[in-house]
Design an enzyme around this catalytic site. Sequence first.
Site, mmCIF file in Angstrom:
data_model
loop_
_atom_site.group_PDB
_atom_site.id
_atom_site.type_symbol
_atom_site.label_atom_id
_atom_site.label_comp_id
_atom_site.label_asym_id
_atom_site.label_seq_id
_atom_site.Cartn_x
_atom_site.Cartn_y
_atom_site.Cartn_z
ATOM 1 N N SER A 114 52.569 -0.043 57.179
ATOM 2 C CA SER A 114 53.223 -1.340 57.102
ATOM 3 C C SER A 114 54.211 -1.459 55.944
ATOM 4 O O SER A 114 55.183 -0.734 55.877
ATOM 5 C CB SER A 114 52.158 -2.433 57.050
ATOM 6 O OG SER A 114 52.761 -3.685 57.109
ATOM 7 N N HIS A 115 53.919 -2.359 55.006
ATOM 8 C CA HIS A 115 54.841 -2.638 53.906
ATOM 9 C C HIS A 115 54.633 -1.704 52.722
ATOM 10 O O HIS A 115 55.320 -1.840 51.711
ATOM 11 C CB HIS A 115 54.635 -4.084 53.464
ATOM 12 C CG HIS A 115 53.205 -4.360 53.119
ATOM 13 N ND1 HIS A 115 52.224 -4.454 54.069
ATOM 14 C CD2 HIS A 115 52.589 -4.513 51.935
ATOM 15 C CE1 HIS A 115 51.058 -4.673 53.480
ATOM 16 N NE2 HIS A 115 51.246 -4.707 52.184
ATOM 17 N N ASP A 282 59.573 -5.729 57.224
ATOM 18 C CA ASP A 282 58.819 -4.672 56.551
ATOM 19 C C ASP A 282 58.929 -3.360 57.329
ATOM 20 O O ASP A 282 59.637 -3.281 58.338
ATOM 21 C CB ASP A 282 57.353 -5.085 56.331
ATOM 22 C CG ASP A 282 56.560 -5.164 57.624
ATOM 23 O OD1 ASP A 282 57.184 -5.319 58.695
ATOM 24 O OD2 ASP A 282 55.328 -5.063 57.569
ATOM 25 N N ASP A 284 57.106 -1.683 59.415
ATOM 26 C CA ASP A 284 56.781 -1.608 60.855
ATOM 27 C C ASP A 284 57.258 -2.833 61.633
ATOM 28 O O ASP A 284 56.934 -2.978 62.823
ATOM 29 C CB ASP A 284 55.283 -1.382 61.068
ATOM 30 C CG ASP A 284 54.426 -2.511 60.529
ATOM 31 O OD1 ASP A 284 54.813 -3.133 59.518
ATOM 32 O OD2 ASP A 284 53.363 -2.773 61.108
ATOM 33 N N ASP A 286 56.662 -6.111 61.570
ATOM 34 C CA ASP A 286 55.910 -7.314 61.954
ATOM 35 C C ASP A 286 56.073 -8.445 60.939
ATOM 36 O O ASP A 286 55.874 -9.611 61.265
ATOM 37 C CB ASP A 286 54.423 -7.018 62.239
ATOM 38 C CG ASP A 286 53.735 -6.277 61.116
ATOM 39 O OD1 ASP A 286 54.370 -6.017 60.079
ATOM 40 O OD2 ASP A 286 52.541 -5.950 61.292
ATOM 41 N N ARG A 287 56.482 -8.109 59.699
ATOM 42 C CA ARG A 287 56.680 -9.170 58.697
ATOM 43 C C ARG A 287 58.152 -9.574 58.621
ATOM 44 O O ARG A 287 59.034 -8.770 58.929
ATOM 45 C CB ARG A 287 56.294 -8.660 57.316
ATOM 46 C CG ARG A 287 54.846 -8.328 57.177
ATOM 47 C CD ARG A 287 54.554 -7.931 55.743
ATOM 48 N NE ARG A 287 53.123 -7.673 55.617
ATOM 49 C CZ ARG A 287 52.458 -7.775 54.488
ATOM 50 N NH1 ARG A 287 53.084 -8.108 53.376
ATOM 51 N NH2 ARG A 287 51.153 -7.528 54.445
ATOM 52 N N LYS A 383 51.945 -10.111 64.726
ATOM 53 C CA LYS A 383 53.029 -10.903 64.162
ATOM 54 C C LYS A 383 54.334 -10.182 64.482
ATOM 55 O O LYS A 383 54.330 -8.976 64.734
ATOM 56 C CB LYS A 383 52.829 -11.131 62.674
ATOM 57 C CG LYS A 383 52.628 -9.885 61.826
ATOM 58 C CD LYS A 383 52.213 -10.329 60.432
ATOM 59 C CE LYS A 383 52.068 -9.161 59.479
ATOM 60 N NZ LYS A 383 50.741 -8.530 59.546
HETATM 61 C C1 G16 Z 1 48.198 -7.015 57.274
HETATM 62 C C2 G16 Z 1 47.542 -7.956 58.235
HETATM 63 C C3 G16 Z 1 47.847 -9.378 57.867
HETATM 64 C C4 G16 Z 1 47.460 -9.659 56.431
HETATM 65 C C5 G16 Z 1 48.146 -8.655 55.530
HETATM 66 C C6 G16 Z 1 47.743 -8.755 54.090
HETATM 67 O O1 G16 Z 1 49.576 -7.098 57.413
HETATM 68 O O2 G16 Z 1 47.965 -7.719 59.549
HETATM 69 O O3 G16 Z 1 47.158 -10.207 58.749
HETATM 70 O O4 G16 Z 1 47.811 -10.943 56.054
HETATM 71 O O5 G16 Z 1 47.848 -7.351 55.952
HETATM 72 O O6 G16 Z 1 46.415 -8.406 53.973
HETATM 73 P P1 G16 Z 1 45.752 -8.190 52.561
HETATM 74 O O7 G16 Z 1 45.918 -9.497 51.832
HETATM 75 O O8 G16 Z 1 44.337 -7.857 52.875
HETATM 76 O O9 G16 Z 1 46.507 -7.094 51.863
HETATM 77 P P2 G16 Z 1 50.473 -5.794 57.513
HETATM 78 O O10 G16 Z 1 51.870 -6.299 57.675
HETATM 79 O O11 G16 Z 1 50.245 -5.068 56.216
HETATM 80 O O12 G16 Z 1 49.949 -5.042 58.676
#
Ligand code: G16
Length: 557
Positions: A114-115, A282, A284, A286-287, A383
């Site tokens: 992801s990010h 981000d 991937d 989704d953000r 998302k």
């Molecule tokens: C993932 C989850 C999100 C979550 C985020 C942050 O996002 O899909 O639902 O809000 O992580 O999570 P944490 O606060 O536990 O780091 P992504 O975009 O990283 O897949």
Amino acid sequence: MNVLIETTTPYSDQKPGTSGLRKNTQVYMTQKYYTENFIQSILMCIDGLEGCTLVVGGDGRYMVKDVIQQSIKIAAANGVSKLIIGQNGILSTPAVSGLIRKYSATGGIILTASHNPGGPNGDFGIKYNIANGGPAPSSFTDKIYQVSKSLQSFRICPEISVDINTIGSHSFTVGNNTFIVDVICGVTDYVDLMKEIFDFQSIKSYISSQSLKLRFDSLHGVMGPYAKKIICEELGADSSSVVHAIPLEDFGGGHPDPNLTYAKDLVDQMKEGKLDLGVAFDGDGDRNMIIGKNGFFVSPCDSLAVIAANHSAIPYFRKNKVVGFARSMPTSAAVDHVAKDLGMDMFETPTGWKFFGNLMDAGKMSLCGEESFGTGSDHIREKDGMWAALAWLSILAHQNLSAEEVIMRHWRKYGRNCFTRYDYEQVESEAAGKVMQLLEAAIEDQSLIGSTQIAVGKSYIVQLMDNFRYVDPVDGSVAEKQGVRIKFSDGSRLVFRLSGTGSSGATIRMYIDSYLSSTDPSLCDPAADILCPLVEIGLKISNIPALSGRTEPTVIT
Ligand code: G16
């Protein structure tokens, strides 16, 4: 094609976090069969694995292509019938979700952290999504973890290799079965889906009639090809509207996280005042982060509330009845005011997109989001960054206002839930644990309840302190200890939790929010000024600086 059964040694640390297994790339690279073990463990948890179809793709980061080849070999040997793979291995997370649903696949394997940064010294991740297109629920990921801890062997067809850089279909005979790999364009189906949801023609006319200057920054993640196709080719924006559009294995050395710190380039360009709307995605896809002219920052909590309040500007919501809204617990209650106004149900879930899927599948909720720059709807079960950007363009076109004007109008109607988040990244796990223990002890003895907390000349009375517990209204499953909440008598709130997406050490997150009524004289003041007393109180109660050794957070959102 021969199937080999390869002996392996189980690992004890393959426990998926908030969203899949995310580790430093070296963990996958240097430990024998680390990747193979995890993929085999996922496959062993899939009901109806024999003969099933899976979607496989990733965000273009280092290792994605190699792991796709490994996944092909392992899936073939485990009796999977068909894999649908994005060309060059590229599929955004929302695209995977859409493909699973469109082609009625059993699930999908998404290769992304992801990010988190990528490259040999960055992070890599593997995540499984189920048949509804959404992240596997905790019950499923717990099962994967259990299997991984005692895995003694994995199955593999070492001879199979597929050219994933070229669109085409490949067929192999494995035992008595046919195994198919379809390499598809990863963008087309997603663009088709967006066209069903939004009125591309009216957005296009709006962009051209207003000579709107856009800047879509993909931060060298997966979204470049999607942004080029949608924003430039379909909506007619000029080519300078899409930047950092080539997916790179290390994201160009950057941190593909669309926030004020890591997408600073975009924020600085927007501050120059020449561009009308900025969007960052981000790794991937989704953000999303939305930035208005002159660098006006749209908080993700407000973004969700604005989309909810203006959902009728989006054709999809005019066709499909909107049944309710949801947000994760640490997300501000901005959307709750909209739900109340519109008479919609409102759900508060733990952090993690996986908690939204059940509500959508049960027809209880249509639109949801999180403070962590995630917004989406029931068109898929992830998302969706581009969806959020197109929702904003639809609203701007509908209201013929700037992003800042839309937000101001929203606050003047509903009031403002002023929100900020402090992240302390890569804190020693033990120190982070101590912060949480301190807070949990205060819940236990309830010593803070009724106390007056004073900072920067403002005082707040602690009304409630607990650890968020969620009971899923659809299947009754329970998620305990999802974040420490401190609520004050004026409705302000502090939340503390540890991130579940980091790859080393621990990240402490402190979330702060406070409600200002629509007539409050400070309504449009900077969030940092409004929330500064609560930040001080939060740091004092949690003792983060002393326990973590950090005087400043790594990121302030
Ligand atoms: C993932 C989850 C999100 C979550 C985020 C942050 O996002 O899909 O639902 O809000 O992580 O999570 P944490 O606060 O536990 O780091 P992504 O975009 O990283 O897949």
